[in-house]
Design a protein around this motif. Structure first.
Motif, PDB file in Angstrom:
ATOM      1  N   ASP A  27     176.050 114.099   2.794  1.00  0.00           N
ATOM      2  CA  ASP A  27     175.488 115.410   3.128  1.00  0.00           C
ATOM      3  C   ASP A  27     175.041 115.413   4.582  1.00  0.00           C
ATOM      4  OD1 ASP A  27     173.682 113.547   2.413  1.00  0.00           O
ATOM      5  OD2 ASP A  27     172.449 114.828   1.149  1.00  0.00           O
ATOM      6  N   PHE A  28     175.752 116.196   5.371  1.00  0.00           N
ATOM      7  CA  PHE A  28     175.522 116.225   6.811  1.00  0.00           C
ATOM      8  C   PHE A  28     174.309 117.080   7.168  1.00  0.00           C
ATOM      9  CE2 PHE A  28     180.087 115.677   6.084  1.00  0.00           C
ATOM     10  CZ  PHE A  28     180.242 114.442   6.671  1.00  0.00           C
ATOM     11  N   TRP A  29     173.735 117.762   6.177  1.00  0.00           N
ATOM     12  CA  TRP A  29     172.624 118.675   6.464  1.00  0.00           C
ATOM     13  C   TRP A  29     171.274 118.051   6.131  1.00  0.00           C
ATOM     14  CZ3 TRP A  29     176.828 119.556   3.364  1.00  0.00           C
ATOM     15  CH2 TRP A  29     176.643 119.296   1.997  1.00  0.00           C
ATOM     16  N   ARG A  30     171.237 116.727   6.020  1.00  0.00           N
ATOM     17  CA  ARG A  30     169.968 116.048   5.750  1.00  0.00           C
ATOM     18  C   ARG A  30     168.996 116.289   6.900  1.00  0.00           C
ATOM     19  NH1 ARG A  30     170.512 111.967   1.672  1.00  0.00           N
ATOM     20  NH2 ARG A  30     168.428 111.289   2.168  1.00  0.00           N
ATOM     21  N   SER A  31     167.720 116.158   6.620  1.00  0.00           N
ATOM     22  CA  SER A  31     166.718 116.382   7.660  1.00  0.00           C
ATOM     23  C   SER A  31     166.841 115.319   8.753  1.00  0.00           C
ATOM     24  CB  SER A  31     165.316 116.320   7.051  1.00  0.00           C
ATOM     25  OG  SER A  31     165.044 115.009   6.630  1.00  0.00           O
ATOM     26  N   GLU A  32     166.435 115.692   9.938  1.00  0.00           N
ATOM     27  CA  GLU A  32     166.514 114.783  11.077  1.00  0.00           C
ATOM     28  C   GLU A  32     165.705 113.508  10.859  1.00  0.00           C
ATOM     29  OE1 GLU A  32     168.382 114.570  13.849  1.00  0.00           O
ATOM     30  OE2 GLU A  32     169.457 116.187  12.875  1.00  0.00           O
ATOM     31  N   GLU A  33     164.562 113.612  10.158  1.00  0.00           N
ATOM     32  CA  GLU A  33     163.712 112.426   9.945  1.00  0.00           C
ATOM     33  C   GLU A  33     164.483 111.359   9.169  1.00  0.00           C
ATOM     34  OE1 GLU A  33     161.489 115.653   8.187  1.00  0.00           O
ATOM     35  OE2 GLU A  33     162.836 115.836   9.918  1.00  0.00           O
ATOM     36  N   VAL A  34     165.314 111.815   8.226  1.00  0.00           N
ATOM     37  CA  VAL A  34     166.084 110.870   7.418  1.00  0.00           C
ATOM     38  C   VAL A  34     167.193 110.251   8.257  1.00  0.00           C
ATOM     39  CG1 VAL A  34     167.583 110.633   5.397  1.00  0.00           C
ATOM     40  CG2 VAL A  34     165.580 112.120   5.295  1.00  0.00           C
ATOM     41  N   LEU A  35     167.812 111.068   9.098  1.00  0.00           N
ATOM     42  CA  LEU A  35     168.972 110.605   9.838  1.00  0.00           C
ATOM     43  C   LEU A  35     168.626 109.794  11.086  1.00  0.00           C
ATOM     44  CD1 LEU A  35     171.380 113.654   9.524  1.00  0.00           C
ATOM     45  CD2 LEU A  35     171.436 111.511   8.250  1.00  0.00           C
ATOM     46  N   GLN A  36     167.442 109.990  11.653  1.00  0.00           N
ATOM     47  CA  GLN A  36     167.107 109.323  12.906  1.00  0.00           C
ATOM     48  C   GLN A  36     167.213 107.793  12.834  1.00  0.00           C
ATOM     49  OE1 GLN A  36     166.759 110.909  15.896  1.00  0.00           O
ATOM     50  NE2 GLN A  36     166.990 108.793  16.595  1.00  0.00           N
ATOM     51  N   PRO A  37     166.620 107.156  11.795  1.00  0.00           N
ATOM     52  CA  PRO A  37     166.764 105.697  11.723  1.00  0.00           C
ATOM     53  C   PRO A  37     168.236 105.273  11.574  1.00  0.00           C
ATOM     54  CG  PRO A  37     165.127 106.482  10.135  1.00  0.00           C
ATOM     55  CD  PRO A  37     165.797 107.688  10.709  1.00  0.00           C
ATOM     56  N   LEU A  38     169.017 106.078  10.862  1.00  0.00           N
ATOM     57  CA  LEU A  38     170.443 105.784  10.709  1.00  0.00           C
ATOM     58  C   LEU A  38     171.169 105.941  12.043  1.00  0.00           C
ATOM     59  CD1 LEU A  38     171.391 107.414   7.277  1.00  0.00           C
ATOM     60  CD2 LEU A  38     171.282 104.980   7.805  1.00  0.00           C
ATOM     61  N   ASP A  39     170.760 106.942  12.819  1.00  0.00           N
ATOM     62  CA  ASP A  39     171.357 107.131  14.139  1.00  0.00           C
ATOM     63  C   ASP A  39     171.115 105.907  15.024  1.00  0.00           C
ATOM     64  OD1 ASP A  39     172.578 109.519  13.819  1.00  0.00           O
ATOM     65  OD2 ASP A  39     171.131 110.717  14.933  1.00  0.00           O
ATOM     66  N   ASP A  40     169.888 105.391  14.984  1.00  0.00           N
ATOM     67  CA  ASP A  40     169.553 104.224  15.803  1.00  0.00           C
ATOM     68  C   ASP A  40     170.417 103.034  15.406  1.00  0.00           C
ATOM     69  OD1 ASP A  40     167.658 105.823  16.945  1.00  0.00           O
ATOM     70  OD2 ASP A  40     165.954 104.948  15.878  1.00  0.00           O
ATOM     71  N   GLU A  41     170.552 102.837  14.089  1.00  0.00           N
ATOM     72  CA  GLU A  41     171.365 101.726  13.576  1.00  0.00           C
ATOM     73  C   GLU A  41     172.843 101.938  13.934  1.00  0.00           C
ATOM     74  OE1 GLU A  41     172.422  98.302  11.070  1.00  0.00           O
ATOM     75  OE2 GLU A  41     170.846  98.876  12.474  1.00  0.00           O
ATOM     76  N   ALA A  42     173.297 103.191  13.823  1.00  0.00           N
ATOM     77  CA  ALA A  42     174.692 103.509  14.172  1.00  0.00           C
ATOM     78  C   ALA A  42     174.964 103.196  15.641  1.00  0.00           C
ATOM     79  CB  ALA A  42     174.993 104.971  13.870  1.00  0.00           C
ATOM     80  N   LEU A  43     174.027 103.580  16.510  1.00  0.00           N
ATOM     81  CA  LEU A  43     174.212 103.315  17.943  1.00  0.00           C
ATOM     82  C   LEU A  43     174.209 101.815  18.237  1.00  0.00           C
ATOM     83  CD1 LEU A  43     172.110 106.176  19.579  1.00  0.00           C
ATOM     84  CD2 LEU A  43     174.587 105.823  19.767  1.00  0.00           C
ATOM     85  N   ARG A  44     173.420 101.066  17.476  1.00  0.00           N
ATOM     86  CA  ARG A  44     173.388  99.610  17.647  1.00  0.00           C
ATOM     87  C   ARG A  44     174.771  99.021  17.328  1.00  0.00           C
ATOM     88  NH1 ARG A  44     172.869  95.147  15.089  1.00  0.00           N
ATOM     89  NH2 ARG A  44     172.765  96.052  12.999  1.00  0.00           N
ATOM     90  N   LEU A  45     175.385  99.499  16.235  1.00  0.00           N
ATOM     91  CA  LEU A  45     176.716  99.016  15.842  1.00  0.00           C
ATOM     92  C   LEU A  45     177.787  99.491  16.825  1.00  0.00           C
ATOM     93  CD1 LEU A  45     176.472  99.489  11.983  1.00  0.00           C
ATOM     94  CD2 LEU A  45     176.935  97.328  13.141  1.00  0.00           C
TER      95      LEU A  45
END
Length: 254
Positions: A115-133
């Motif tokens: 679900d691409f419409w999740r709240s930003e708070e949920v996605l932010q930690p995932l974004d950080d991890e994604a950028l690390r990878l």
């Protein structure tokens, strides 16, 4: 003390009609190594790889991963156990950014729905991890670029990043260097060496210079059977291996 074997096959066999593509293969992959599966065209490498990754069911024989019999398991089941196949099946969404592709893989690892419409708070930690990878595979400069616009070699790097997002203990790479120019080959070779630090890698690869520089151990298949096994120095000097390669018109095994 017994060697620490992460993946083992016993008598692995696959018949298609009257043709035996893989014939009684016993394979043992040591934990923490890079193990290559090579052989001339028609040797049964791809069929063997598809058996190991559960895209084909064996006619006979068994496959054990981490002490567990996975012979009848499905690909999704073995991915959950920590054995993940990369490359040709990777789900790269060409219209989405490099970072978003990796984030989707991270969401999959967590069992989240797409679900691409999740709240930003949920996605932010995932974004950080994604950028690390993304950074780990050398794509930091392309993080916001649609994945479809990447060069061929960089798409392969993205596929490695999405595979790493699943945090596999064992990665199976199907011809990671296929279709690449020398510069890309060198980049992906360095990347594979880097990500192998704390995991096991089994790869099917045609490029023998890559196999020579990366592999700890090599299994040579010919006509569906194990012809030779050992390090590159040993198998490249094996007369049966040289004969198999010359006989298939590929040229010398060196």
């Amino acid at each position: 003390m017994a060697e620490d074997i992460i993946l083992a096959t016993t008598g692995l066999t696959k018949e298609f009609g009257g043709f035996t593509a893989v014939n009684g293969v016993d394979l043992q992959v040591r934990r923490g190594t890079i193990h290559a599966l090579i052989g001339p065209n028609g040797a049964g490498k791809t069929t063997c790889f598809n058996l190991l990754t559960k895209f084909l069911a064996p006619t006979k024989g068994s496959i054990v991963y981490n002490g567990r019999d996975i012979t009848r398991q499905k690909p999704a089941d073995i991915a959950r156990l920590g054995m993940v196949r990369s490359f040709q099946i990777s789900a790269v969404f060409p219209q989405l950014s490099v970072k978003t592709n990796v984030r989707i893989a991270l969401q999959r690892k967590r069992g989240d729905s797409f679900d691409f419409w999740r709240s930003e708070e949920v996605l932010q930690p995932l974004d950080d991890e994604a950028l690390r990878l993304v950074d780990a595979v050398g794509l930091a400069a392309f993080a916001e670029l649609p994945a479809g616009e990447l060069s061929y070699g960089r798409k392969r790097a993205l596929e490695i990043a999405t595979t790493l997002a699943l945090d596999p203990e064992m990665m199976l790479l199907d011809e990671p260097m296929a279709g690449m120019g020398r510069e890309d080959v060198e980049r992906i070779e360095a990347l594979i060496r880097k990500v192998s630090a704390n995991r096991t890698i089994l790869m099917v690869e045609h490029n023998l210079s890559v196999v020579a520089s990366l592999s700890d151990r090599i299994t040579v298949l010919a006509r569906g059977q194990v012809l030779a096994e050992g390090d590159y120095a040993a198998v490249s000097k094996d007369p049966r291996v040289i004969e198999a390669y010359i006989g298939s018109g590929v040229g010398h095994a060196h």
